[in-house]
Design an enzyme around this catalytic site. Sequence first.
Site, short mmCIF file in Angstrom:
data_model
loop_
_atom_site.label_atom_id
_atom_site.label_comp_id
_atom_site.label_asym_id
_atom_site.label_seq_id
_atom_site.Cartn_x
_atom_site.Cartn_y
_atom_site.Cartn_z
CB THR A 136 -9.51 1.96 7.39
OG1 THR A 136 -9.22 2.58 6.42
CG2 THR A 136 -10.90 1.30 7.00
CD GLU B 196 -6.99 -0.18 0.91
OE1 GLU B 196 -7.14 1.00 1.65
OE2 GLU B 196 -6.20 -1.04 1.34
CG HIS C 186 -8.14 4.19 1.07
ND1 HIS C 186 -8.46 4.13 2.40
CD2 HIS C 186 -9.44 4.64 0.60
CE1 HIS C 186 -9.66 4.17 2.88
NE2 HIS C 186 -10.36 4.61 1.66
CG HIS D 200 0.77 6.56 4.86
ND1 HIS D 200 0.04 7.11 5.04
CD2 HIS D 200 0.33 5.31 5.36
CE1 HIS D 200 -1.20 6.78 5.67
NE2 HIS D 200 -1.00 5.43 5.84
CG HIS E 235 -5.41 -1.41 9.49
ND1 HIS E 235 -4.98 -0.82 10.61
CD2 HIS E 235 -5.99 -0.49 8.64
CE1 HIS E 235 -5.33 0.34 10.45
NE2 HIS E 235 -5.92 0.77 9.46
CG ASN F 140 -1.80 1.07 1.45
OD1 ASN F 140 -1.51 2.27 0.89
ND2 ASN F 140 -2.99 0.90 1.97
NE ARG G 135 -9.46 8.42 4.45
CZ ARG G 135 -9.66 7.71 5.59
NH1 ARG G 135 -8.71 6.64 5.56
NH2 ARG G 135 -10.59 7.93 6.44
NE ARG H 144 -7.60 11.46 5.50
CZ ARG H 144 -8.09 11.02 6.34
NH1 ARG H 144 -7.44 10.20 7.36
NH2 ARG H 144 -9.49 11.37 7.06
CD GLU I 208 -7.11 -6.17 3.10
OE1 GLU I 208 -7.09 -6.16 1.77
OE2 GLU I 208 -6.46 -5.42 3.58
N1 PXP Z 1 -5.97 -2.85 3.90
C1 PXP Z 1 -6.85 -1.87 4.01
C2 PXP Z 1 -8.23 -2.45 3.69
C3 PXP Z 1 -6.60 -0.76 4.47
O1 PXP Z 1 -7.53 0.17 4.68
C4 PXP Z 1 -5.16 -0.29 4.99
C5 PXP Z 1 -4.85 0.93 5.44
O2 PXP Z 1 -5.06 1.69 4.38
C6 PXP Z 1 -4.42 -1.29 4.59
C7 PXP Z 1 -4.68 -2.82 4.39
C8 PXP Z 1 -2.70 -1.19 5.25
O3 PXP Z 1 -2.77 -0.79 6.61
P1 PXP Z 1 -1.09 -0.36 6.85
O4 PXP Z 1 -1.09 0.89 6.36
O5 PXP Z 1 -1.67 -0.27 8.60
O6 PXP Z 1 -0.37 -1.48 6.94
#
Ligand code: PXP
Length: 251
Positions: free
Chosen positions: A104, A73, A46, A13, A197, A10, A48, A52, A154
């Site tokens: 989330t 996402e 994602h 960030h 997550h 992901n 949003r 952001r 998930e």
């Molecule tokens: N899976 C989903 C559905 C999420 O919303 C997120 C966070 O955006 C993640 C995985 C990844 O989580 P993390 O950034 O804490 O590894």
Amino acid sequence: MASSIRLGVNIDHVATVRNARGGLLPDPVRAAKLAIAAGADGITAHLREDRRHIRDDDIARLKAEIDRPLNFEMAATEEMLGIALKTKPHACCLVPEKRSERTTEGGLDAAGQQAALKPVIHALKHAGIRVSLFIAAQPSQIEAAAALGADIVEIHTGAWCDALAEARAAQAEAEWKQIVSGAALAASLGLEVHAGHGLDYASAEEIASLPQIVELNIGHFLIGEAIFEGLSETVKIMRAAMARGRGSIKP
Ligand code: PXP
């Protein structure tokens, strides 16, 4: 022999850092390509509602420029559905979204929102997009996901990871048990099982030992570690941790 386990990176960030300054750098698409070169099986982003981190053009560029599956996402809104149908990612993961949350925070209430989710899931599937629901590993949510025709669940690992990080052993144990039984239930209902997550090297290694789980989606920890180790190295270390967890499964 258990199936292999995929890593979805992901890159939200990277966009968070870019947006802190404005402009174009660091580029999340460059991060996606680097992660793939280092062994990621797919990229998760994602979009949003408040934009952001990831922006609309990031999604379009990811779809056009990466050669691995894009897991988009999104909240189950009309606006996001329109973008998904236009972009046609490999998969859409429906997540709950609250404007004020930092990330989330909980799973999607698939059981309580069946009427609202059904048309969105139907439209995505009709367009040939795989549908994933980001839910807590509770039987009622897993059964609702199956009834709604989702392809994937998930499992939200945030509460487990928080309990591990804060050394709340009893809660971590309870959350882990729920993940173990939830993964088994979901697979028995014909759902593909992913998890994500809050995962880090240790928790990813542990959860990779569950044979039903075929994909982990990991962002915050990897991007944070990349500051110190570099993104390629971080992805490689994560892959190795997941392989160790997978390898611990008894035949
Ligand atoms: N899976 C989903 C559905 C999420 O919303 C997120 C966070 O955006 C993640 C995985 C990844 O989580 P993390 O950034 O804490 O590894």
